[in-house]
Design a protein around this motif. Structure first.
Motif, PDB file in Angstrom:
ATOM      1  N   GLU A  99       1.033  -1.164  -0.531  1.00 49.71           N
ATOM      2  CA  GLU A  99      -0.102  -0.007  -0.345  1.00 49.71           C
ATOM      3  C   GLU A  99       0.596   1.212   0.010  1.00 49.71           C
ATOM      4  N   ALA A 106       1.225   4.041  -2.939  1.00 49.87           N
ATOM      5  CA  ALA A 106       0.371   5.272  -2.556  1.00 49.87           C
ATOM      6  C   ALA A 106       2.105   6.085  -3.273  1.00 49.87           C
ATOM      7  N   TRP A 111      -5.713   2.923   0.639  1.00 47.86           N
ATOM      8  CA  TRP A 111      -4.785   1.891   0.939  1.00 47.86           C
ATOM      9  C   TRP A 111      -4.927   2.371   2.971  1.00 47.86           C
ATOM     10  N   LEU A 156      -2.537   2.319   5.362  1.00 48.03           N
ATOM     11  CA  LEU A 156      -1.632   3.273   5.128  1.00 48.03           C
ATOM     12  C   LEU A 156      -2.630   4.900   6.193  1.00 48.03           C
TER      13      LEU A 156
END
Length: 207
Positions: free
Chosen positions: A115, A119, A173, A176
């Motif tokens: 994840e 990003a 995500w 995250l």
């Protein structure tokens, strides 16, 4: 390589870290310090496994934190004389002098490397940030290659980063975006899958 990023992870001294999580460890200061350290270690460990992350450095003045990070192969830089999270991040960025720098919060115990990698790729060399799950805070801030980090962490940091020109990254995500400040946050993180250090710091944890 220009598409790689160096991440700065700020970690408070353990006696000041995560004060709203005292209920999760029954108020015991030793257990609380161990939990605060575990959150940071799981965050850093996931970052180290992430393709596209060249280097991870912590900003901390806690010898215990620095020692544990050294065991992971991570350098620690002391906090600057001027207090404050943003000041610490600027200090770290200037010390590293990297082509591309990012700031990752230290309280992401469920963080998945895939994840974080997604990003980084979604940022596409732009100054960008990932808001927390509530949409008001920031878990990751990325400078553009060769650009300034310009951190604006604090209350409402997502809005401040957006207003400063950073692009909001809103991909799928959850790990995250799941920073941990409270016991409820920790329960949500446990549903995503806690890292080994945090899971071990909570031997009696049930979901």
């Amino acid at each position: 390589m220009r598409d790689e990023v160096d991440l700065v992870v700020p970690v408070k001294t353990l006696d000041r870290a995560k004060t709203r999580l005292t209920s999760a460890t029954g108020g015991d200061p030793v257990s609380h310090a161990a939990l605060a350290l575990a959150l940071a270690m799981d965050t850093v460990s996931a970052a180290l496994r992430t393709p596209g992350v060249r280097r991870v450095v912590t900003i901390t003045s806690d010898p215990a934190v620095a020692a544990e990070m050294a065991a992971l192969g991570v350098e620690s830089i002391p906090e600057p004389a001027q207090p404050g999270l943003n000041e610490a991040l600027v200090h770290g960025a200037r010390t590293l002098r990297s082509i591309r720098i990012g700031a990752l919060q230290a309280d992401l115990p469920a963080l998945r490397s895939d994840e974080l990698q997604a990003a980084l790729e979604a940022a596409n060399a732009r100054r960008a940030f990932v808001p927390d799950r509530q949409g008001t805070g920031t878990t990751l801030l990325l400078a553009a290659p060769g650009g300034e980090l310009d951190p604006r962490f604090g209350v409402g940091s997502a809005g401040h980063h957006r207003d400063s020109g950073a692009i909001a990254l809103l991909g799928p995500w959850p790990s995250l975006r799941c920073d941990v400040d409270t016991e409820e946050d920790l329960r949500l993180a446990s549903m995503l899958g806690l890292g080994t250090h945090t899971a071990n710091a909570l031997p009696a944890w049930t979901t």
